[in-house]
Scaffold this motif. Structure first.
Motif, PDB file in Angstrom:
ATOM      1  N   GLU A   3      -5.662  28.023 -54.264  1.00 26.73           N
ATOM      2  CA  GLU A   3      -5.699  29.328 -53.617  1.00 26.73           C
ATOM      3  C   GLU A   3      -7.139  29.755 -53.382  1.00 26.73           C
ATOM      4  OE1 GLU A   3      -4.784  33.308 -55.719  1.00 26.73           O
ATOM      5  OE2 GLU A   3      -2.883  32.697 -54.812  1.00 26.73           O
ATOM      6  N   GLY A   4      -8.007  29.405 -54.319  1.00 26.87           N
ATOM      7  CA  GLY A   4      -9.413  29.763 -54.187  1.00 26.87           C
ATOM      8  C   GLY A   4     -10.284  28.913 -55.086  1.00 26.87           C
ATOM      9  N   LEU A   5     -11.544  28.763 -54.708  1.00 26.62           N
ATOM     10  CA  LEU A   5     -12.519  27.989 -55.475  1.00 26.62           C
ATOM     11  C   LEU A   5     -13.867  28.675 -55.322  1.00 26.62           C
ATOM     12  CD1 LEU A   5     -13.403  25.322 -56.975  1.00 26.62           C
ATOM     13  CD2 LEU A   5     -13.735  24.336 -54.692  1.00 26.62           C
ATOM     14  N   HIS A   6     -14.531  28.948 -56.448  1.00 28.28           N
ATOM     15  CA  HIS A   6     -15.834  29.617 -56.383  1.00 28.28           C
ATOM     16  C   HIS A   6     -16.632  29.317 -57.642  1.00 28.28           C
ATOM     17  CE1 HIS A   6     -14.730  32.825 -59.285  1.00 28.28           C
ATOM     18  NE2 HIS A   6     -13.524  32.744 -58.739  1.00 28.28           N
ATOM     19  N   THR A   7     -17.921  29.649 -57.600  1.00 28.70           N
ATOM     20  CA  THR A   7     -18.747  29.538 -58.802  1.00 28.70           C
ATOM     21  C   THR A   7     -18.459  30.728 -59.712  1.00 28.70           C
ATOM     22  OG1 THR A   7     -20.615  30.759 -57.899  1.00 28.70           O
ATOM     23  CG2 THR A   7     -20.570  28.374 -57.511  1.00 28.70           C
ATOM     24  N   GLU A   8     -18.567  30.503 -61.002  1.00 33.92           N
ATOM     25  CA  GLU A   8     -18.491  31.578 -61.995  1.00 33.92           C
ATOM     26  C   GLU A   8     -19.887  31.785 -62.570  1.00 33.92           C
ATOM     27  OE1 GLU A   8     -17.436  33.939 -63.573  1.00 33.92           O
ATOM     28  OE2 GLU A   8     -15.333  34.209 -63.091  1.00 33.92           O
ATOM     29  N   PHE A  26     -19.289  17.739 -52.974  1.00 34.13           N
ATOM     30  CA  PHE A  26     -18.424  17.877 -54.157  1.00 34.13           C
ATOM     31  C   PHE A  26     -17.458  19.028 -53.965  1.00 34.13           C
ATOM     32  CE2 PHE A  26     -18.124  19.681 -58.646  1.00 34.13           C
ATOM     33  CZ  PHE A  26     -17.113  18.808 -59.034  1.00 34.13           C
ATOM     34  N   ASN A  27     -17.956  20.149 -53.486  1.00 37.91           N
ATOM     35  CA  ASN A  27     -17.139  21.340 -53.331  1.00 37.91           C
ATOM     36  C   ASN A  27     -15.975  21.097 -52.373  1.00 37.91           C
ATOM     37  OD1 ASN A  27     -17.263  24.192 -54.275  1.00 37.91           O
ATOM     38  ND2 ASN A  27     -17.164  24.613 -52.083  1.00 37.91           N
ATOM     39  N   HIS A  28     -16.250  20.476 -51.249  1.00 37.03           N
ATOM     40  CA  HIS A  28     -15.197  20.231 -50.260  1.00 37.03           C
ATOM     41  C   HIS A  28     -14.252  19.122 -50.709  1.00 37.03           C
ATOM     42  CE1 HIS A  28     -16.438  23.062 -47.216  1.00 37.03           C
ATOM     43  NE2 HIS A  28     -17.689  22.670 -47.363  1.00 37.03           N
ATOM     44  N   ASP A  29     -14.777  18.139 -51.443  1.00 35.05           N
ATOM     45  CA  ASP A  29     -13.889  17.101 -51.987  1.00 35.05           C
ATOM     46  C   ASP A  29     -12.885  17.715 -52.961  1.00 35.05           C
ATOM     47  OD1 ASP A  29     -14.497  14.842 -50.612  1.00 35.05           O
ATOM     48  OD2 ASP A  29     -15.545  13.823 -52.249  1.00 35.05           O
ATOM     49  N   VAL A  46     -20.949  26.185 -63.358  1.00 38.33           N
ATOM     50  CA  VAL A  46     -19.560  26.495 -63.705  1.00 38.33           C
ATOM     51  C   VAL A  46     -18.796  26.911 -62.452  1.00 38.33           C
ATOM     52  CG1 VAL A  46     -20.092  28.883 -64.346  1.00 38.33           C
ATOM     53  CG2 VAL A  46     -18.031  27.821 -65.221  1.00 38.33           C
ATOM     54  N   TYR A  47     -17.575  26.381 -62.324  1.00 36.87           N
ATOM     55  CA  TYR A  47     -16.689  26.696 -61.212  1.00 36.87           C
ATOM     56  C   TYR A  47     -15.418  27.342 -61.751  1.00 36.87           C
ATOM     57  CZ  TYR A  47     -19.088  23.960 -57.521  1.00 36.87           C
ATOM     58  OH  TYR A  47     -19.973  23.488 -56.585  1.00 36.87           O
ATOM     59  N   LEU A 102     -24.501  30.258 -51.933  1.00 32.97           N
ATOM     60  CA  LEU A 102     -25.562  29.258 -51.857  1.00 32.97           C
ATOM     61  C   LEU A 102     -25.244  28.005 -52.671  1.00 32.97           C
ATOM     62  CD1 LEU A 102     -28.776  31.458 -52.150  1.00 32.97           C
ATOM     63  CD2 LEU A 102     -27.921  30.278 -50.118  1.00 32.97           C
ATOM     64  N   ARG A 103     -24.822  28.180 -53.927  1.00 34.20           N
ATOM     65  CA  ARG A 103     -24.640  27.017 -54.803  1.00 34.20           C
ATOM     66  C   ARG A 103     -23.590  26.028 -54.268  1.00 34.20           C
ATOM     67  NH1 ARG A 103     -29.120  28.163 -56.421  1.00 34.20           N
ATOM     68  NH2 ARG A 103     -29.625  28.855 -58.530  1.00 34.20           N
ATOM     69  N   PRO A 104     -22.418  26.482 -53.815  1.00 36.49           N
ATOM     70  CA  PRO A 104     -21.468  25.518 -53.248  1.00 36.49           C
ATOM     71  C   PRO A 104     -22.003  24.825 -51.993  1.00 36.49           C
ATOM     72  CG  PRO A 104     -20.350  27.538 -53.849  1.00 36.49           C
ATOM     73  CD  PRO A 104     -21.824  27.814 -53.953  1.00 36.49           C
TER      74      PRO A 104
END
Length: 461
Positions: free
Chosen positions: A205-210, A189-192, A215-216, A181-183
């Motif tokens: 390799e990967g991008l996610h919320t922590e 911003f996330n896709h940029d 926090v990402y 949900l958050r991304p």
């Protein structure tokens, strides 16, 4: 692209500007925009760059204990050279050509050839290049990657100052690790981040919320060790620049808030044959498929860790992250896929068998942290160290059989400054310069009066 192709590309471009940068000892990118003619003129002999970059801290305050440069030397120019192989374009700045640079070839004092070459020794990228060359001479190809956690805020540099760094508004509220949900809420911003970093040759390799508000976490694709460090360095600054364009500020502080998790900069590493056809850390004939070479590598990292901790934890704030139960290690331990130890082995498949160094925080200079990880592993191989320490099972915080990590920067710096192991790994000139800068950092902290002290002592004591 080879050098001539890059020259032709720049000559044919409508944009006359070139940007280049290098990291100082703290990992801060310093650099300039120059005209393409200056770029072409400096390809052979380099450029003069004020060596104050080796004589001040991250706030541009000159050291009072430096030997590399200072008021005593008059802050002369030092020769910086661009590494043509690092050519890329800045997709968020009209595709301006960009290069990384370093001080790998600096000139000795002609009046004293025996004078230590501090200009060379102080340069973090030059240090890593020397360690990488040692690795190749030993017959190994080093494959590395760094991953980072960082917090994002709906702030600007001005608002941070106006608020005194208090009551900051996070990108999103609440604790929501691995959120879908958050991304989606911040999809632009996330896709940029993902797309622009890829265009900048820093593919993720990967991008996610922590877990934590705003926090990402991102894992950078692995590469040859120097290129991997280049990408890690560029990642941190690129994220900040992309965040600016979305009205955000990104921080890579190790621990910005005592009540929230810290930010790691874990280092993933493996050694391959020079042809890159075999992972030398993997051996089906050995227990857990861990090769003897890998065991020596881990033994070296554990043995050297207390001697070089400031390279993985370089700031006052670093040690606020290295506390029990905060997802960061506090003991000199290793394990099989256990996130509570200093060294974590991942060995499910040969192609991905690797060592993860979990002490390193997001606030590191990637050249120094990655260089320290590789150098200490090679130390174990050169000295044929045996991994006598059993793998930790369960809570690594409780496994103190092999000692614990330093608890503050002063303690860690003193250990490194007097260490023969550190001197063997990196040379006395670098160790002297680096530990002087860490001593300076500690003294700047020790002279401050904190909010905690005011609240605790002002009225009552």
């Amino acid at each position: 692209m080879n050098q001539q192709a890059i020259i032709d590309f720049i000559n044919q471009s409508d944009n006359p500007k070139i940007k280049y940068a290098f990291t100082d000892i703290d990992g801060v990118l310093r650099g300039k925009i120059i005209h393409r003619q200056k770029f072409l003129d400096g390809l052979i002999d380099g450029f003069g760059f004020c060596d104050v970059v080796w004589g001040w801290d991250s706030t541009d305050t000159p050291y009072d204990n430096g030997r590399v440069t200072g008021w005593h030397s008059g802050y002369p120019d030092a020769p910086v050279r661009l590494d043509i192989s690092t050519f890329r374009q800045l997709p968020w700045e009209d595709n301006i050509p960009f290069f990384l640079a370093d001080f790998s070839i600096s000139q000795r004092n002609e009046t004293n050839e025996n004078q230590p070459d501090y200009g060379l020794a102080a340069c973090p990228r030059s240090l890593l290049k020397r360690v990488a060359e040692q690795c190749r001479e030993m017959g190994f190809h080093a494959e590395f990657a760094q991953e980072f956690e960082w917090f994002n805020f709906r702030e600007t540099p001005d608002s941070l100052q106006e608020k005194g760094f208090r009551q900051l508004q996070p990108l999103t509220p609440g604790m929501f690790g691995y959120s879908i949900l958050r991304p989606s809420l911040e999809s632009a911003f996330n896709h940029d981040l993902f797309d622009l970093l890829s265009q900048f040759d820093v593919p993720l390799e990967g991008l996610h919320t922590e877990t934590g508000p705003g926090v990402y976490e991102a894992a950078i694709m692995h590469d040859e060790v120097v290129r991997a460090a280049d990408k890690a360095v560029l990642f941190k600054t690129a994220v900040k620049e992309i965040a600016y364009r979305h009205g955000l500020v990104a921080t890579f502080m190790a621990k910005w808030n005592a009540d929230l998790p810290g930010c790691s900069g874990h280092i993933h590493q493996s050694l391959w044959n020079l042809e890159q056809t075999k992972n030398l850390f993997f051996d089906t004939a050995q227990p857990n498929h861990i090769s003897e070479l890998m065991r020596q590598y881990i033994a070296g990292q554990l043995y050297c860790l207390p001697h070089i901790t400031p390279m993985f934890a370089p700031t006052i704030n670093s040690y606020k992250r290295l506390v029990e139960g905060a997802w960061a290690p506090t003991t000199v331990t290793w394990s099989l896929d256990n996130r509570t130890t200093a060294i974590r082995v991942l060995n499910q498949r040969e192609a991905y068998t690797r060592v993860e160094h979990r002490v390193s925080g997001a606030d590191t200079n990637p050249y120094l942290a990655i260089g320290a990880a590789l150098a200490s592993g090679l130390y174990g191989i050169r000295h044929k160290l045996t991994l006598d320490i059993p793998a930790s099972v369960g809570n690594g915080y409780a496994d103190k059989r092999n000692g614990v990590l330093p608890t503050n920067l002063a303690e860690a710096t003193q250990a490194m400054a007097t260490s023969l192991v550190a001197a063997e790994l990196f040379g006395t000139e670098f160790v002297d310069h680096f530990t002087r800068t860490r001593d300076w950092e500690w003294r700047q902290y020790a002279r401050q009066v904190s909010d905690w002290e005011l609240k605790r002592y002002f009225e009552i004591i």
